[in-house]
Design a protein around this motif. Structure first.
Motif, PDB file in Angstrom:
ATOM      1  N   MET A   1       0.859  -1.169   0.000  1.00  0.00           N
ATOM      2  CA  MET A   1       0.000   0.000   0.000  1.00  0.00           C
ATOM      3  C   MET A   1       0.906   1.233   0.000  1.00  0.00           C
ATOM      4  O   MET A   1       1.796   1.362   0.826  1.00  0.00           O
ATOM      5  CB  MET A   1      -0.868  -0.040   1.271  1.00  0.00           C
ATOM      6  CG  MET A   1      -1.766   1.148   1.440  1.00  0.00           C
ATOM      7  SD  MET A   1      -2.817   1.096   2.917  1.00  0.00           S
ATOM      8  CE  MET A   1      -3.630  -0.460   2.770  1.00  0.00           C
ATOM      9  N   ASN A   2       0.671   2.140  -0.949  1.00  0.00           N
ATOM     10  CA  ASN A   2       1.498   3.340  -0.997  1.00  0.00           C
ATOM     11  C   ASN A   2       0.880   4.451  -0.153  1.00  0.00           C
ATOM     12  O   ASN A   2      -0.239   4.323   0.350  1.00  0.00           O
ATOM     13  CB  ASN A   2       1.747   3.791  -2.442  1.00  0.00           C
ATOM     14  CG  ASN A   2       0.484   4.264  -3.139  1.00  0.00           C
ATOM     15  OD1 ASN A   2      -0.365   4.934  -2.544  1.00  0.00           O
ATOM     16  ND2 ASN A   2       0.363   3.938  -4.406  1.00  0.00           N
ATOM     17  N   ASN A   3       1.595   5.538   0.012  1.00  0.00           N
ATOM     18  CA  ASN A   3       1.139   6.634   0.877  1.00  0.00           C
ATOM     19  C   ASN A   3      -0.171   7.251   0.405  1.00  0.00           C
ATOM     20  O   ASN A   3      -1.021   7.602   1.220  1.00  0.00           O
ATOM     21  CB  ASN A   3       2.215   7.716   0.992  1.00  0.00           C
ATOM     22  CG  ASN A   3       3.358   7.278   1.871  1.00  0.00           C
ATOM     23  OD1 ASN A   3       3.221   6.342   2.646  1.00  0.00           O
ATOM     24  ND2 ASN A   3       4.483   7.941   1.758  1.00  0.00           N
ATOM     25  N   ASN A   4      -0.344   7.403  -0.908  1.00  0.00           N
ATOM     26  CA  ASN A   4      -1.584   7.991  -1.425  1.00  0.00           C
ATOM     27  C   ASN A   4      -2.787   7.120  -1.096  1.00  0.00           C
ATOM     28  O   ASN A   4      -3.850   7.628  -0.743  1.00  0.00           O
ATOM     29  CB  ASN A   4      -1.494   8.202  -2.942  1.00  0.00           C
ATOM     30  CG  ASN A   4      -0.535   9.320  -3.304  1.00  0.00           C
ATOM     31  OD1 ASN A   4      -0.263  10.204  -2.499  1.00  0.00           O
ATOM     32  ND2 ASN A   4      -0.016   9.272  -4.517  1.00  0.00           N
ATOM     33  N   GLU A   5      -2.631   5.797  -1.212  1.00  0.00           N
ATOM     34  CA  GLU A   5      -3.720   4.884  -0.871  1.00  0.00           C
ATOM     35  C   GLU A   5      -4.043   4.977   0.619  1.00  0.00           C
ATOM     36  O   GLU A   5      -5.205   4.988   1.007  1.00  0.00           O
ATOM     37  CB  GLU A   5      -3.352   3.448  -1.236  1.00  0.00           C
ATOM     38  CG  GLU A   5      -3.295   3.199  -2.723  1.00  0.00           C
ATOM     39  CD  GLU A   5      -2.709   1.842  -3.055  1.00  0.00           C
ATOM     40  OE1 GLU A   5      -1.714   1.441  -2.431  1.00  0.00           O
ATOM     41  OE2 GLU A   5      -3.259   1.200  -3.959  1.00  0.00           O
ATOM     42  N   LEU A   6      -3.015   5.046   1.446  1.00  0.00           N
ATOM     43  CA  LEU A   6      -3.215   5.147   2.881  1.00  0.00           C
ATOM     44  C   LEU A   6      -3.923   6.451   3.248  1.00  0.00           C
ATOM     45  O   LEU A   6      -4.844   6.456   4.070  1.00  0.00           O
ATOM     46  CB  LEU A   6      -1.878   5.043   3.617  1.00  0.00           C
ATOM     47  CG  LEU A   6      -1.939   5.013   5.140  1.00  0.00           C
ATOM     48  CD1 LEU A   6      -2.829   3.884   5.635  1.00  0.00           C
ATOM     49  CD2 LEU A   6      -0.544   4.855   5.721  1.00  0.00           C
ATOM     50  N   LYS A   8      -6.005   8.127   1.382  1.00  0.00           N
ATOM     51  CA  LYS A   8      -7.403   7.981   0.979  1.00  0.00           C
ATOM     52  C   LYS A   8      -8.187   7.172   2.007  1.00  0.00           C
ATOM     53  O   LYS A   8      -9.309   7.521   2.370  1.00  0.00           O
ATOM     54  CB  LYS A   8      -7.515   7.305  -0.385  1.00  0.00           C
ATOM     55  CG  LYS A   8      -7.461   8.242  -1.536  1.00  0.00           C
ATOM     56  CD  LYS A   8      -7.791   7.519  -2.822  1.00  0.00           C
ATOM     57  CE  LYS A   8      -7.874   8.517  -3.944  1.00  0.00           C
ATOM     58  NZ  LYS A   8      -8.203   7.885  -5.208  1.00  0.00           N
ATOM     59  N   ILE A   9      -7.610   6.069   2.471  1.00  0.00           N
ATOM     60  CA  ILE A   9      -8.269   5.234   3.475  1.00  0.00           C
ATOM     61  C   ILE A   9      -8.508   6.039   4.745  1.00  0.00           C
ATOM     62  O   ILE A   9      -9.595   6.009   5.316  1.00  0.00           O
ATOM     63  CB  ILE A   9      -7.440   3.972   3.781  1.00  0.00           C
ATOM     64  CG1 ILE A   9      -7.461   3.028   2.570  1.00  0.00           C
ATOM     65  CG2 ILE A   9      -7.956   3.260   5.024  1.00  0.00           C
ATOM     66  CD1 ILE A   9      -6.481   1.888   2.662  1.00  0.00           C
ATOM     67  N   GLU A  11      -8.726   9.322   5.083  1.00  0.00           N
ATOM     68  CA  GLU A  11      -9.737  10.356   4.838  1.00  0.00           C
ATOM     69  C   GLU A  11     -11.135   9.766   4.826  1.00  0.00           C
ATOM     70  O   GLU A  11     -12.070  10.344   5.383  1.00  0.00           O
ATOM     71  CB  GLU A  11      -9.460  11.061   3.505  1.00  0.00           C
ATOM     72  CG  GLU A  11      -8.272  11.987   3.546  1.00  0.00           C
ATOM     73  CD  GLU A  11      -7.903  12.547   2.177  1.00  0.00           C
ATOM     74  OE1 GLU A  11      -8.386  12.033   1.142  1.00  0.00           O
ATOM     75  OE2 GLU A  11      -7.117  13.514   2.147  1.00  0.00           O
ATOM     76  N   ASN A  12     -11.301   8.601   4.219  1.00  0.00           N
ATOM     77  CA  ASN A  12     -12.615   7.969   4.120  1.00  0.00           C
ATOM     78  C   ASN A  12     -13.104   7.402   5.448  1.00  0.00           C
ATOM     79  O   ASN A  12     -14.292   7.134   5.601  1.00  0.00           O
ATOM     80  CB  ASN A  12     -12.602   6.865   3.067  1.00  0.00           C
ATOM     81  CG  ASN A  12     -12.454   7.403   1.669  1.00  0.00           C
ATOM     82  OD1 ASN A  12     -12.774   8.554   1.397  1.00  0.00           O
ATOM     83  ND2 ASN A  12     -11.958   6.580   0.768  1.00  0.00           N
ATOM     84  N   TYR A  57      -8.453  -3.268   7.872  1.00  0.00           N
ATOM     85  CA  TYR A  57      -7.474  -2.184   7.915  1.00  0.00           C
ATOM     86  C   TYR A  57      -6.586  -2.389   9.129  1.00  0.00           C
ATOM     87  O   TYR A  57      -6.985  -3.053  10.094  1.00  0.00           O
ATOM     88  CB  TYR A  57      -8.175  -0.832   8.004  1.00  0.00           C
ATOM     89  CG  TYR A  57      -8.978  -0.473   6.776  1.00  0.00           C
ATOM     90  CD1 TYR A  57      -8.493  -0.681   5.493  1.00  0.00           C
ATOM     91  CD2 TYR A  57     -10.232   0.099   6.907  1.00  0.00           C
ATOM     92  CE1 TYR A  57      -9.225  -0.350   4.372  1.00  0.00           C
ATOM     93  CE2 TYR A  57     -10.985   0.445   5.790  1.00  0.00           C
ATOM     94  CZ  TYR A  57     -10.465   0.222   4.529  1.00  0.00           C
ATOM     95  OH  TYR A  57     -11.201   0.555   3.427  1.00  0.00           O
TER      96      TYR A  57
END
Length: 83
Positions: A1-6, A8-9, A11-12, A57
């Protein structure tokens, strides 16, 4: 999992994370994988596989001295509300 995906998770799931960090009913929100399986009517193997495969998660499940612990929110996210 990259930083951008993390990001997003995070934030959601901001409200869930905020509640977890605040410690709101912390012990009521965590259960063993066995207890979770019984409560949701799933097999213990199903919940254990979800823990091992990363379907939860990082803040929803962790292993403690050989026992998987999962959050109520994580179970709801994966298996739906209790009836």
């Amino acid at each position: 999992m990259n930083n951008n995906e993390l990001v997003k998770i995070l934030e959601n799931n901001y409200e869930e994370i905020e509640r977890a960090l605040a410690g709101k009913k912390a012990l009521d929100e965590v259960m063993t994988s066995t207890e979770a399986a019984e409560t949701w009517g799933k097999s213990m193997a199903t919940v254990k596989r979800a823990c091992q495969s990363g379907r939860f998660y990082p803040w929803e499940a962790r292993k403690s001295q050989g026992t998987w612990l999962v959050t109520r929110a994580g179970m709801k996210r994966l298996y739906g509300e209790l009836e």
